[in-house]
Design a protein around this motif. Structure first.
Motif, PDB file in Angstrom:
ATOM      1  N   SER A 100      -2.267 -13.308  -1.242  1.00 47.52           N
ATOM      2  CA  SER A 100      -1.327 -12.968  -2.317  1.00 47.52           C
ATOM      3  C   SER A 100      -0.151 -12.166  -1.769  1.00 47.52           C
ATOM      4  O   SER A 100       1.008 -12.398  -2.150  1.00 47.52           O
ATOM      5  N   ALA A 101      -0.436 -11.226  -0.869  1.00 46.96           N
ATOM      6  CA  ALA A 101       0.642 -10.444  -0.254  1.00 46.96           C
ATOM      7  C   ALA A 101       1.559 -11.355   0.559  1.00 46.96           C
ATOM      8  O   ALA A 101       2.796 -11.231   0.501  1.00 46.96           O
ATOM      9  N   ASP A 102       0.980 -12.284   1.314  1.00 46.53           N
ATOM     10  CA  ASP A 102       1.788 -13.173   2.154  1.00 46.53           C
ATOM     11  C   ASP A 102       2.624 -14.143   1.317  1.00 46.53           C
ATOM     12  O   ASP A 102       3.793 -14.399   1.639  1.00 46.53           O
ATOM     13  N   GLN A 142       3.903  -1.282 -15.324  1.00 49.87           N
ATOM     14  CA  GLN A 142       4.996  -0.572 -14.681  1.00 49.87           C
ATOM     15  C   GLN A 142       5.722  -1.405 -13.632  1.00 49.87           C
ATOM     16  O   GLN A 142       6.951  -1.355 -13.523  1.00 49.87           O
ATOM     17  N   ARG A 143       4.979  -2.223 -12.883  1.00 48.40           N
ATOM     18  CA  ARG A 143       5.566  -2.889 -11.717  1.00 48.40           C
ATOM     19  C   ARG A 143       5.549  -4.409 -11.794  1.00 48.40           C
ATOM     20  O   ARG A 143       6.270  -5.072 -11.036  1.00 48.40           O
ATOM     21  N   GLY A 144       4.736  -4.964 -12.655  1.00 44.66           N
ATOM     22  CA  GLY A 144       4.616  -6.420 -12.761  1.00 44.66           C
ATOM     23  C   GLY A 144       4.858  -6.873 -14.186  1.00 44.66           C
ATOM     24  O   GLY A 144       5.783  -6.421 -14.849  1.00 44.66           O
ATOM     25  N   ALA A 187      -6.125 -10.297  -6.232  1.00 43.28           N
ATOM     26  CA  ALA A 187      -4.865 -11.042  -6.109  1.00 43.28           C
ATOM     27  C   ALA A 187      -3.699 -10.218  -6.647  1.00 43.28           C
ATOM     28  O   ALA A 187      -2.630 -10.148  -6.033  1.00 43.28           O
ATOM     29  N   HIS A 188      -3.882  -9.583  -7.809  1.00 39.90           N
ATOM     30  CA  HIS A 188      -2.819  -8.738  -8.372  1.00 39.90           C
ATOM     31  C   HIS A 188      -2.495  -7.577  -7.436  1.00 39.90           C
ATOM     32  O   HIS A 188      -1.324  -7.253  -7.213  1.00 39.90           O
ATOM     33  N   GLN A 189      -3.521  -6.955  -6.899  1.00 39.82           N
ATOM     34  CA  GLN A 189      -3.300  -5.823  -5.998  1.00 39.82           C
ATOM     35  C   GLN A 189      -2.516  -6.239  -4.761  1.00 39.82           C
ATOM     36  O   GLN A 189      -1.595  -5.538  -4.325  1.00 39.82           O
ATOM     37  N   GLY A 190      -2.837  -7.394  -4.220  1.00 38.30           N
ATOM     38  CA  GLY A 190      -2.153  -7.859  -3.016  1.00 38.30           C
ATOM     39  C   GLY A 190      -0.687  -8.171  -3.241  1.00 38.30           C
ATOM     40  O   GLY A 190       0.140  -8.005  -2.337  1.00 38.30           O
ATOM     41  N   ALA A 191      -0.339  -8.624  -4.449  1.00 39.50           N
ATOM     42  CA  ALA A 191       1.039  -9.050  -4.726  1.00 39.50           C
ATOM     43  C   ALA A 191       1.846  -8.025  -5.508  1.00 39.50           C
ATOM     44  O   ALA A 191       2.974  -8.321  -5.914  1.00 39.50           O
ATOM     45  N   MET A 192       1.300  -6.833  -5.709  1.00 37.39           N
ATOM     46  CA  MET A 192       1.975  -5.861  -6.566  1.00 37.39           C
ATOM     47  C   MET A 192       3.381  -5.511  -6.052  1.00 37.39           C
ATOM     48  O   MET A 192       4.320  -5.340  -6.845  1.00 37.39           O
ATOM     49  N   ASP A 193       3.551  -5.399  -4.761  1.00 35.59           N
ATOM     50  CA  ASP A 193       4.858  -5.006  -4.220  1.00 35.59           C
ATOM     51  C   ASP A 193       5.914  -6.099  -4.391  1.00 35.59           C
ATOM     52  O   ASP A 193       7.110  -5.802  -4.496  1.00 35.59           O
ATOM     53  N   SER A 194       5.494  -7.354  -4.426  1.00 36.55           N
ATOM     54  CA  SER A 194       6.450  -8.468  -4.477  1.00 36.55           C
ATOM     55  C   SER A 194       6.601  -9.063  -5.878  1.00 36.55           C
ATOM     56  O   SER A 194       7.620  -9.671  -6.191  1.00 36.55           O
ATOM     57  N   GLY A 195       5.582  -8.908  -6.712  1.00 37.18           N
ATOM     58  CA  GLY A 195       5.658  -9.425  -8.074  1.00 37.18           C
ATOM     59  C   GLY A 195       4.402 -10.186  -8.457  1.00 37.18           C
ATOM     60  O   GLY A 195       4.004 -11.132  -7.773  1.00 37.18           O
ATOM     61  N   THR A 196       3.767  -9.756  -9.557  1.00 39.52           N
ATOM     62  CA  THR A 196       2.559 -10.430 -10.032  1.00 39.52           C
ATOM     63  C   THR A 196       2.497 -10.348 -11.543  1.00 39.52           C
ATOM     64  O   THR A 196       3.012  -9.402 -12.151  1.00 39.52           O
ATOM     65  N   VAL A 197       1.879 -11.365 -12.162  1.00 38.08           N
ATOM     66  CA  VAL A 197       1.753 -11.413 -13.616  1.00 38.08           C
ATOM     67  C   VAL A 197       0.304 -11.701 -13.974  1.00 38.08           C
ATOM     68  O   VAL A 197      -0.347 -12.540 -13.363  1.00 38.08           O
TER      69      VAL A 197
END
Length: 367
Positions: free
Chosen positions: A132-134, A188-190, A154-164
């Motif tokens: 997810s991060a990649d 807050q972030r997604g 999956a949400h945790q891995g993509a939190m910096d780039s965007g996740t829903v």
């Protein structure tokens, strides 16, 4: 541009009305030209279908829902809105509207879904975070269902780039409770979205419909771990029905959590060991849209109505032809002597009366 407030209110009232699902919603708009006109017609349609009493969703209740959503910092996004997920808008039974918390602009990004087992292994959760991060670093929004296990990872891995997160209950209902911190971070972030009413507690019957949103908004669905009877396999099947890619991570034959993924690969899913495997599948097709999104520019004019005499004859004949076994609407039209408009109207009447069920492939059956 966001739709006018009155239009959003009418759409909300229509989709929240009894026995009105997404497909019925679109058929009503197609027939009556606007949600307001459809709302006016609902009681009479339901009565002709055999309902003893029918009341459309109250305006005051819809206004309270919109107000409560706005107090949470959320907004209602209609299918005609620029922030509605573009690939989801191409799905036949896409929700007419969704409630969104967080950052709705994220929903316009290219999207992949990452799903898997609730009772995930540690290595499976680590893999979900990594892929997810990649994929997020490669520019994709990562969609999942905020369930415990693989979804949360999956949400945790993509939190910096965007996740829903797509929820089975209302966007104001945290489920499971152990993911409360994740829920707050997503707000807050997604982004968090749902098609069901605020306050709705998630039930088993909600999740297949939730899953078709997850797969519908994604170019590819990646299954990390799943048993043979996992809900993740339902998401994968829906992705295939929607014409999307399915990727599966192989696992040990001795681990039941790998059985579903191994079967998907055996049946033709893309074997996936890292994010590059997903990109190799997606990059050649990213510049080729699946299709033009269906535009919902309905006219205010009502199409020509069948005569009362034709409708009276059609009601008895069509109800006799229907049974609990699903048949296609085209087959009904071919085997009766009535116009397609008459058949469509009789089916709408039966559905609004709670006597008809619609199935994929334009099929219907008596309840």
């Amino acid at each position: 541009m966001s739709p006018p407030k009155n239009e959003a209110l009418d759409w909300l009232r229509l989709i929240r009305s009894q026995n009105v699902g997404p497909m019925t919603f679109y058929k009503l708009l197609e027939r009556f030209g606007s949600a307001k006109a459809a709302l006016d017609a609902l009681p009479d349609l339901a009565k002709r279908g055999g309902a003893k009493a029918f009341v459309a969703h109250p305006k005051a209740a819809a206004e309270r829902e919109i107000e409560a959503l706005e107090k949470l910092g959320g907004r209602l996004v209609l299918r005609t809105d620029e922030h509605f997920p573009p690939l989801l808008s191409q799905v036949e039974d896409a929700p007419p509207l969704i409630s969104v918390l967080g950052h709705p602009h994220l929903l316009k990004k290219r999207t992949v879904a990452v799903v898997g087992a609730r009772n995930a292994s540690l290595s499976g959760k680590n893999f979900a975070r990594k892929i997810s991060a990649d994929l997020g670093a490669a520019g994709f929004l990562v969609a999942s269902g905020m369930a415990r296990g693989l979804d949360a990872a999956a949400h945790q891995g993509a939190m910096d780039s965007g996740t829903v997160a797509v929820l089975g209950g209302g966007v104001d209902v945290v489920y499971p409770r152990e993911n409360e911190a994740l829920y707050e971070e997503l707000c807050q972030r997604g982004a968090i979205l749902s098609e069901v009413e605020l306050g709705t507690k998630p039930q088993a019957r909600h999740f297949p419909r939730r899953n078709r949103i997850i797969s519908g908004m994604a170019r590819a669905t990646i299954v990390v771990e799943a048993s043979l009877h996992s809900g993740s396999l339902i998401t994968a099947r829906m992705a295939l029905e929607q014409g999307r890619e399915v990727c599966a991570v192989p696992g040990s034959p001795s681990d039941p959590r790998a059985a579903g993924c191994n079967k998907l690969i055996k049946d033709g899913a893309n074997l996936t060991q890292n994010a590059q495997d997903v990109l190799d599948v997606l990059l050649p097709i990213l510049n080729s849209p699946l299709s033009e999104p269906k535009r919902l520019d309905f006219k205010e004019k009502t199409p020509s109505q069948p005569s009362d005499a034709e409708l009276d004859r059609a009601r008895a004949s069509i109800q006799e032809m229907l049974s609990p076994a699903p048949v296609t609407v085209d087959e009904l039209v071919r085997n009766c002597q009535f116009s397609p408009a008459a058949v469509a109207l009789v089916l709408l009447e039966l559905e609004l009366a709670g006597r008809l069920e619609r199935h994929p492939g334009n099929r219907v059956s008596l309840i």
